[in-house]
Scaffold this active site. Structure first.
Site, mmCIF file in Angstrom:
data_model
loop_
_atom_site.group_PDB
_atom_site.id
_atom_site.type_symbol
_atom_site.label_atom_id
_atom_site.label_comp_id
_atom_site.label_asym_id
_atom_site.label_seq_id
_atom_site.Cartn_x
_atom_site.Cartn_y
_atom_site.Cartn_z
ATOM 1 C CD GLU B 147 -2.932 1.061 2.303
ATOM 2 O OE1 GLU B 147 -2.806 0.188 3.190
ATOM 3 O OE2 GLU B 147 -3.888 1.854 2.279
ATOM 4 C CG HIS B 149 -1.758 5.030 3.807
ATOM 5 N ND1 HIS B 149 -1.594 6.093 4.661
ATOM 6 C CD2 HIS B 149 -3.009 4.556 4.014
ATOM 7 C CE1 HIS B 149 -2.718 6.273 5.340
ATOM 8 N NE2 HIS B 149 -3.592 5.352 4.971
ATOM 9 C CG ASP B 179 -4.975 4.937 0.764
ATOM 10 O OD1 ASP B 179 -5.586 4.096 1.441
ATOM 11 O OD2 ASP B 179 -5.199 6.173 0.857
ATOM 12 C CG HIS B 277 -7.081 0.830 -0.100
ATOM 13 N ND1 HIS B 277 -6.272 0.714 1.002
ATOM 14 C CD2 HIS B 277 -7.593 -0.401 -0.314
ATOM 15 C CE1 HIS B 277 -6.282 -0.546 1.421
ATOM 16 N NE2 HIS B 277 -7.067 -1.240 0.635
ATOM 17 C CD GLU B 313 -9.063 2.496 3.103
ATOM 18 O OE1 GLU B 313 -8.605 1.773 3.997
ATOM 19 O OE2 GLU B 313 -8.348 3.071 2.262
#
Lengths: 131, 368
Positions: B147, B149, B179, B277, B313
């Protein structure tokens, strides 16, 4: 974070010398005992002695020192744990209960190998029930 | 597939969006899965192992079978199992990479058992360890999507180092989860409203927005040190206004949730994006996401031929306890579908089509 839910309403109990209250995880995922840091239990402004605090989850009772090295027992997000300590309070009376709780977030590393921790607290008023 | 072919992303959701409902015991796991299906938030279904499965990563055979049957019966398609790189699980030290590889392996096995083709992994895993995990991922048929992020972003040095290693290793089982929180365009208004409800002054909130906007103009932090400075500046701002109690929260949200990279930064890693995400924080009175450029992000995916899953999300639940997460997710998915259509394509909402599109997406070799 879900700090408004730390204390479960209506769960304060006393046996005369010790008081306990049910607490909920202020985080979205299960954490092991090692990630449950310091706690404080304060009732009507009086803090339970740190050495007297105990933590019950998954049917077992722990001191905070025991929790700090335990990666086997996990606190699941829908389970209540029980925090107890030496505090003499009146049964069948209203009390202001405050719980302070530090949890470590094991996948978030900040700076020099330091694991992020969050400090949450909540205060609720409820009637004590004699155990 | 050539780059000129438009993608058809797969609609879906992560149960993380409904954390309050699960944590508040309004829905258990089965109830939440049934709700997702009934409300049409799928077909893609993402779950966080340590949130939803008691005893994770230990999963017994009977439970796994029942889970897979339920998902199929409900017309859903398991996309990503979010697993955690708990490198800080011991209070006194970090796991070494051998321990971390073993820790991740158990969770990859759980993903395979539960029928997830993707495992979302996290940043503490080094390029060397990702390389070591590749044959384990291949053995279990689970793609590892690390991920990206906030406070990282696609062109962050740590992410580029992973990308370069992926390119060298050449395994289709190594990729990224993009993400959208890395490419946010404003401090979420619903978060500001939550601070207002906690008594923060309008003056302080204006300063928070001003500080975040300045970092947006500067672009994302170059490294961990700059990230740390920014985090500290939010704490300092709160202290100056007599609200030290809000400082860490400003810092966590202002740097760790609202990442200020630009949308096209994702192009740095686009061929390796195996999962997305669709991070967002709220929906405004016009039915739009006010601080995440959802329409631009969907257009980017479509135009770059992305036909993998997008898990909506919703993360506004951290502070928003006055609006219904289910309605907010419904509204955000409408924006996604509209954006895909505006880009000349559509989102996949049929389970069978989603299953085959996801299989093709994950089997695709990486070509730059």
């Amino acid at each position: 974070m879900i700090s408004d839910r730390i204390i479960e309403q209506g769960t304060l109990t006393t046996d005369g010398s010790r008081a306990s209250v049910e607490v909920r995880l202020p985080w979205y995922r299960a954490l092991p005992g090692s990630c449950i840091g310091q706690a404080q239990l304060t009732i009507d402004g009086v803090e339970a002695p740190v050495d007297s605090l105990r933590w019950r989850m998954n049917g077992r009772e722990f001191t905070f020192a025991e929790l700090s090295s335990n990666t086997e027992e996990w606190w699941f997000p829908t389970d209540s744990a029980v925090l107890s300590g030496d505090l003499a309070i009146d049964g069948d009376a209203e009390h202001e209960v405050r719980v302070d709780l530090t949890v470590y977030i094991p996948y978030i590393i900040i700076g020099d190998g330091e694991t992020l921790h969050i400090e949450e607290n909540s205060t609720k008023t409820m009637k004590a029930v004699a155990a | 597939m050539t780059a000129s072919e438009l993608g058809t992303p797969i609609q879906g959701v992560t149960l993380y969006s409904f954390t309050r409902a699960f944590h508040g015991r309004e829905y258990d796991l089965e109830g939440l899965i049934r709700k997702v299906a009934a409300e049409g938030y799928g077909p893609g279904l993402e779950i966080i192992g340590f949130s939803s499965f008691r005893g994770f990563p230990a999963i017994d055979d009977r439970f796994a079978g029942e889970f897979r049957d339920l998902v199929e019966e409900q017309g859903l398609v398991t996309t990503s199992l979010a697993i955690n790189a708990d490198i800080g699980i011991h209070r006194d030290r970090l796991l070494d990479q051998d321990e971390l590889v073993a820790y991740m392996t158990r969770q990859i096995e759980a993903a395979a058992k539960l029928g997830f083709p993707i495992a979302r992994v996290q940043i503490s895993i080094t390029p060397d360890s990702m390389e070591r995990l590749a044959p384990i991922a291949e053995k279990h048929g689970v793609t590892l999507a690390l991920e990206v992020h906030a406070d990282q972003y696609a062109s962050h040095p740590r992410i580029l180092a992973l990308r370069d290693r992926y390119e060298k290793v050449g395994s289709p089982y190594l990729g990224f989860t993009a993400d959208w929180g890395a490419t946010v365009s404003g401090f979420a208004p619903s978060a500001l409203e939550a601070y207002r409800r906690r008594g923060a002054s309008e003056e302080l909130l204006a300063k928070v927005v001003e500080l975040w906007d300045r970092y947006y103009e500067q672009g994302p932090p170059a490294d961990q040190a700059e990230h740390g400075q920014r985090f500290g500046s939010f704490i300092g701002l709160a202290a100056q206004h007599g609200r030290s109690d809000l400082g860490i929260d400003f810092g966590i949200n202002g740097t760790g949730l609202f990442g200020p990279a630009r949308v096209d930064d994702w192009l740095e890693i686009m061929p390796w994006i195996r999962h997305v995400h669709g991070k967002f924080f709220g929906i405004d009175e016009n039915g739009e996401e006010p601080s995440v450029p959802v329409r631009d992000l969907i257009r980017l995916l479509v135009e770059n031929g992305y036909s993998g899953a997008v898990s909506s999300e919703y993360e506004g639940w951290h502070w928003n306890n006055w609006q219904d997460a289910f309605e907010i997710v419904r509204a955000e998915q409408a924006v996604q579908r509209s954006a895909a259509e505006n880009a000349g394509s559509r989102m996949i909402t049929d389970a069978a089509e989603a299953r085959s599109a996801l299989a093709a997406h994950l089997a695709q070799p990486v070509t730059r």
